[in-house]
Motif scaffolding. Sequence first.
Motif, PDB file in Angstrom:
ATOM      1  N   ALA A  67      73.340  27.738 153.593  1.00 19.07           N
ATOM      2  CA  ALA A  67      73.077  28.963 153.079  1.00 19.07           C
ATOM      3  C   ALA A  67      71.649  29.464 152.760  1.00 19.07           C
ATOM      4  O   ALA A  67      71.398  30.749 152.581  1.00 19.07           O
ATOM      5  CB  ALA A  67      74.017  29.437 151.752  1.00 19.07           C
ATOM      6  N   ASP A  68      70.851  28.542 152.190  1.00 16.95           N
ATOM      7  CA  ASP A  68      69.587  28.866 151.953  1.00 16.95           C
ATOM      8  C   ASP A  68      68.552  28.972 152.842  1.00 16.95           C
ATOM      9  O   ASP A  68      67.334  29.415 152.842  1.00 16.95           O
ATOM     10  CB  ASP A  68      68.983  27.753 150.885  1.00 16.95           C
ATOM     11  N   GLY A  69      69.159  28.733 154.291  1.00 19.06           N
ATOM     12  CA  GLY A  69      68.234  29.147 155.536  1.00 19.06           C
ATOM     13  C   GLY A  69      67.712  27.654 156.058  1.00 19.06           C
ATOM     14  O   GLY A  69      67.064  27.761 157.046  1.00 19.06           O
ATOM     15  N   ALA A  70      67.817  26.698 155.367  1.00 20.11           N
ATOM     16  CA  ALA A  70      67.336  25.349 155.869  1.00 20.11           C
ATOM     17  C   ALA A  70      68.128  24.782 156.878  1.00 20.11           C
ATOM     18  O   ALA A  70      69.410  25.252 157.201  1.00 20.11           O
ATOM     19  CB  ALA A  70      67.432  24.417 154.692  1.00 20.11           C
ATOM     20  N   ILE A  71      67.492  24.152 157.873  1.00 22.00           N
ATOM     21  CA  ILE A  71      67.955  23.660 158.968  1.00 22.00           C
ATOM     22  C   ILE A  71      67.992  22.192 159.277  1.00 22.00           C
ATOM     23  O   ILE A  71      67.020  21.615 158.948  1.00 22.00           O
ATOM     24  CB  ILE A  71      67.496  24.385 160.331  1.00 22.00           C
ATOM     25  N   SER A  72      69.069  21.603 159.579  1.00 25.18           N
ATOM     26  CA  SER A  72      68.910  20.064 159.802  1.00 25.18           C
ATOM     27  C   SER A  72      69.678  19.796 161.318  1.00 25.18           C
ATOM     28  O   SER A  72      70.236  20.477 161.635  1.00 25.18           O
ATOM     29  CB  SER A  72      69.934  19.404 158.726  1.00 25.18           C
ATOM     30  N   VAL A  73      69.121  18.533 161.880  1.00 20.91           N
ATOM     31  CA  VAL A  73      69.511  18.194 163.293  1.00 20.91           C
ATOM     32  C   VAL A  73      69.885  16.996 163.225  1.00 20.91           C
ATOM     33  O   VAL A  73      69.178  16.148 162.723  1.00 20.91           O
ATOM     34  CB  VAL A  73      68.443  18.603 164.369  1.00 20.91           C
TER      35      VAL A  73
END
Length: 143
Positions: A67-73
């Motif tokens: 929701a805060d725009g952080a991306i994880s892969v």
Amino acid sequence: MPGFAPRSRRRRAMNEINMVPFIDVMLVLLIIFMVTAPMIQPSRVDLPSVGNSASQQQDAVRVVIRADGAISVGRDRQGQPQDIGSSGLAAAVQAAQAGSPEVPVLISADKTLPYDSVMQVYSQLKQAGVQRIALAVQPVTTR
């Protein structure tokens, strides 16, 4: 009085279009649109959920947008995903694919996130040459 020929009075065909009915119709439509336009509320699009979907058979690379725009892969079956920035997204996905472009990439996003943010991530992956990209959906829970 010889020589008088009877004149025939023929009606000439009117070759002009009567514009009054067209103007009346346009004014009525203008009034209708002016009255209804303020009543229209911008709507929110709720994306659908899947009822009974087939379970995922293949190990995939999962891109999670919070929701805060952080991306994880990360890979599905290989522990916790790693947090990355949006600039290193393509490199992280290609590293997680381990040189195999057939490995699918699933994009999961928070429900409150704008759809445009998801499409930007999708576009970045397409430009990086990722071939198989899908949007993950949450199954509907039965009560």
